[in-house]
Design a protein around this motif. Structure first.
Motif, mmCIF file in Angstrom:
data_model
loop_
_atom_site.group_PDB
_atom_site.id
_atom_site.type_symbol
_atom_site.label_atom_id
_atom_site.label_comp_id
_atom_site.label_asym_id
_atom_site.label_seq_id
_atom_site.Cartn_x
_atom_site.Cartn_y
_atom_site.Cartn_z
ATOM 1 N N LYS A 190 34.117 -1.853 -40.197
ATOM 2 C CA LYS A 190 35.490 -1.579 -39.787
ATOM 3 C C LYS A 190 35.552 -0.643 -38.587
ATOM 4 O O LYS A 190 36.324 -0.866 -37.657
ATOM 5 N N ARG B 181 34.800 3.776 -49.618
ATOM 6 C CA ARG B 181 34.357 2.401 -49.362
ATOM 7 C C ARG B 181 32.835 2.355 -49.377
ATOM 8 O O ARG B 181 32.162 3.378 -49.302
ATOM 9 N N ASP B 182 32.290 1.152 -49.388
ATOM 10 C CA ASP B 182 30.848 0.975 -49.230
ATOM 11 C C ASP B 182 30.477 1.309 -47.791
ATOM 12 O O ASP B 182 31.271 1.094 -46.867
ATOM 13 N N ARG C 149 40.679 5.759 -48.820
ATOM 14 C CA ARG C 149 39.839 5.925 -50.010
ATOM 15 C C ARG C 149 38.352 5.738 -49.714
ATOM 16 O O ARG C 149 37.941 5.614 -48.583
ATOM 17 N N ILE D 2 41.105 3.746 -42.618
ATOM 18 C CA ILE D 2 40.343 3.279 -43.772
ATOM 19 C C ILE D 2 40.649 4.230 -44.928
ATOM 20 O O ILE D 2 40.164 5.360 -44.947
ATOM 21 N N SER E 218 41.507 9.552 -46.382
ATOM 22 C CA SER E 218 41.441 8.446 -45.426
ATOM 23 C C SER E 218 40.662 8.892 -44.198
ATOM 24 O O SER E 218 40.630 10.075 -43.862
ATOM 25 N N GLU F 153 31.001 -1.450 -45.281
ATOM 26 C CA GLU F 153 32.406 -1.669 -44.932
ATOM 27 C C GLU F 153 32.882 -0.647 -43.904
ATOM 28 O O GLU F 153 33.581 -0.994 -42.948
ATOM 29 N N TYR F 154 32.498 0.619 -44.107
ATOM 30 C CA TYR F 154 32.838 1.645 -43.110
ATOM 31 C C TYR F 154 32.290 1.260 -41.739
ATOM 32 O O TYR F 154 33.008 1.295 -40.745
#
Length: 146
Positions: A116, A108-109, A106, A104, A91, A112-113
């Motif tokens: 967020k 991610r694309d 796992r 966040i 994470s 998305e990172y």
């Protein structure tokens, strides 16, 4: 920590956090300084750890000047995870003023990172973790009509 993981994280140049130094490092810059913490977990059990470790220094570059990085030591992940509300490994947690702003989990694309983390760094957003539940369950009993 595996040799491969250590080599990947050396690129980031981020300090290693444990229970003895976390508060000092994360609160040194005051309430306005934000950190991205990497909680790895065991790469043998969670192969996506290596993917997140590759992305971690790139995120620090993308948010240069807005975000500093730190890696949580393997032996301190559970204890610091309780403090910063991290339940899943790997994470990334955003911490400001020594308190968790958001997590966040796992892999991610990239987009998305970025979205967020950008939202978490917004000073007006407050803590994403303190916004309450995402789902509310209600029960309605109409009674028996005969």
């Amino acid at each position: 920590m595996s040799t491969q993981l250590s080599a990947l994280l050396a690129r980031a140049g981020a300090p290693l956090l444990d229970e003895s130094n976390a508060a000092e490092i994360l609160e040194a810059g005051g309430a306005d300084e934000s950190f991205l913490l990497l909680f790895c977990g065991d790469p043998a059990q969670r192969p996506e750890v290596l993917d997140v470790a590759v992305i971690f220094p790139e995120l620090l570059k993308a948010f240069s000047g807005r975000l500093r990085g730190a890696v949580v030591a393997t032996g301190a992940e559970k204890a610091l995870g309780k403090i910063y509300q991290v339940d899943v490994f790997p994470s990334l947690a955003v911490v400001r003023g020594g308190a968790a702003v958001g997590v966040i989990p796992r892999i991610r694309d990239w987009s998305e990172y970025v979205a967020k983390i950008d939202a978490m760094l917004d000073q007006d957003a407050g803590s994403v973790l303190k916004q309450g539940p995402r789902v509310t369950i209600t029960y309605s009993h109409k009674g028996a009509e005969a």
